[in-house]
Motif scaffolding. Structure first.
Motif, short mmCIF file in Angstrom:
data_model
loop_
_atom_site.label_atom_id
_atom_site.label_comp_id
_atom_site.label_asym_id
_atom_site.label_seq_id
_atom_site.Cartn_x
_atom_site.Cartn_y
_atom_site.Cartn_z
N SER A 62 20.68 38.52 -40.27
CA SER A 62 21.04 37.13 -40.50
C SER A 62 20.30 36.64 -41.75
N ILE A 63 20.89 35.67 -42.43
CA ILE A 63 20.34 35.18 -43.68
C ILE A 63 19.33 34.08 -43.37
N LYS A 64 18.17 34.16 -43.99
CA LYS A 64 17.11 33.18 -43.78
C LYS A 64 16.82 32.44 -45.08
N GLU A 65 16.12 31.31 -44.96
CA GLU A 65 15.69 30.57 -46.15
C GLU A 65 14.78 31.46 -47.01
N LYS A 66 14.88 31.29 -48.31
CA LYS A 66 13.99 32.03 -49.22
C LYS A 66 13.22 31.03 -50.07
N ASN A 67 11.90 31.09 -49.99
CA ASN A 67 11.02 30.22 -50.78
C ASN A 67 11.35 28.74 -50.59
N GLY A 68 11.70 28.36 -49.37
CA GLY A 68 11.99 26.96 -49.08
C GLY A 68 13.35 26.48 -49.53
N VAL A 69 14.17 27.37 -50.11
CA VAL A 69 15.51 26.99 -50.56
C VAL A 69 16.45 27.05 -49.36
N PRO A 70 17.09 25.92 -49.03
CA PRO A 70 17.97 25.92 -47.86
C PRO A 70 19.21 26.80 -48.07
N LEU A 71 19.80 27.21 -46.96
CA LEU A 71 20.99 28.05 -47.01
C LEU A 71 22.19 27.22 -47.47
N THR A 72 23.13 27.89 -48.12
CA THR A 72 24.39 27.22 -48.44
C THR A 72 25.18 27.06 -47.16
N ARG A 73 26.21 26.28 -47.18
CA ARG A 73 27.03 26.07 -45.99
C ARG A 73 27.65 27.39 -45.51
N LYS A 74 28.08 28.22 -46.46
CA LYS A 74 28.67 29.51 -46.14
C LYS A 74 27.64 30.45 -45.48
N GLU A 75 26.43 30.49 -46.04
CA GLU A 75 25.38 31.34 -45.47
C GLU A 75 24.97 30.85 -44.08
N ALA A 76 24.88 29.53 -43.89
CA ALA A 76 24.52 28.98 -42.59
C ALA A 76 25.58 29.31 -41.54
N HIS A 77 26.86 29.23 -41.94
CA HIS A 77 27.95 29.57 -41.01
C HIS A 77 27.89 31.05 -40.62
N PHE A 78 27.67 31.92 -41.60
CA PHE A 78 27.57 33.36 -41.32
C PHE A 78 26.41 33.63 -40.38
N THR A 79 25.25 33.02 -40.65
CA THR A 79 24.06 33.25 -39.84
C THR A 79 24.29 32.80 -38.40
N LYS A 80 24.90 31.64 -38.23
CA LYS A 80 25.16 31.12 -36.88
C LYS A 80 26.11 32.05 -36.11
N ALA A 81 27.18 32.49 -36.77
CA ALA A 81 28.15 33.39 -36.12
C ALA A 81 27.52 34.75 -35.80
N GLN A 82 26.73 35.27 -36.73
CA GLN A 82 26.10 36.57 -36.54
C GLN A 82 25.10 36.52 -35.39
N GLU A 83 24.29 35.48 -35.32
CA GLU A 83 23.30 35.37 -34.25
C GLU A 83 23.96 35.16 -32.90
N ALA A 84 25.08 34.41 -32.87
CA ALA A 84 25.81 34.21 -31.62
C ALA A 84 26.38 35.54 -31.11
N ALA A 85 26.95 36.33 -32.01
CA ALA A 85 27.50 37.63 -31.62
C ALA A 85 26.39 38.56 -31.13
N ARG A 86 25.26 38.55 -31.80
CA ARG A 86 24.13 39.40 -31.39
C ARG A 86 23.62 38.99 -30.01
N LYS A 87 23.55 37.69 -29.75
CA LYS A 87 23.11 37.22 -28.43
C LYS A 87 24.08 37.66 -27.34
N ASP A 88 25.39 37.60 -27.63
CA ASP A 88 26.40 38.04 -26.66
C ASP A 88 26.21 39.51 -26.31
N ILE A 89 25.95 40.31 -27.32
CA ILE A 89 25.76 41.75 -27.11
C ILE A 89 24.49 42.01 -26.30
#
Length: 82
Positions: free
Chosen positions: A26-53
């Motif tokens: 999953s994509i995390k913040e780097k040096n305090g720079v917030p994630l873009t909307r696209k990166e945040a969406h990917f991270t949320k979906a990826q973490e949800a799928a990983r939790k399901d598994i």
């Protein structure tokens, strides 16, 4: 993805795994720079799928004791029957 077809599988992981091509973290913040909307969406979906598994494996481990331990010490014939 992006008009490319991929034939290999990927594993959803978190930050504790090495940087290998088959591991998707999953994509995390780097040096305090917030994630873009696209990166945040990917991270949320990826973490949800990983939790399901992880939940599914938890159910399997609770139901079938064979899944809890390592299988490398079993012979192939026994594993086929399982």
């Amino acid at each position: 993805i992006m008009d490319n077809e991929y034939s290999m599988g990927y594993y959803l992981t978190d930050g504790i795994y090495p940087d290998w091509a088959t591991l998707v973290k999953s994509i995390k913040e780097k040096n305090g720079v917030p994630l873009t909307r696209k990166e945040a969406h990917f991270t949320k979906a990826q973490e949800a799928a990983r939790k399901d598994i992880e939940r599914a494996f938890g159910v399997l481990q609770a139901r079938f004791a064979i899944v809890r331990g390592p299988a490398r010490f079993w012979d192939k014939k026994t594993l086929e029957n399982i």
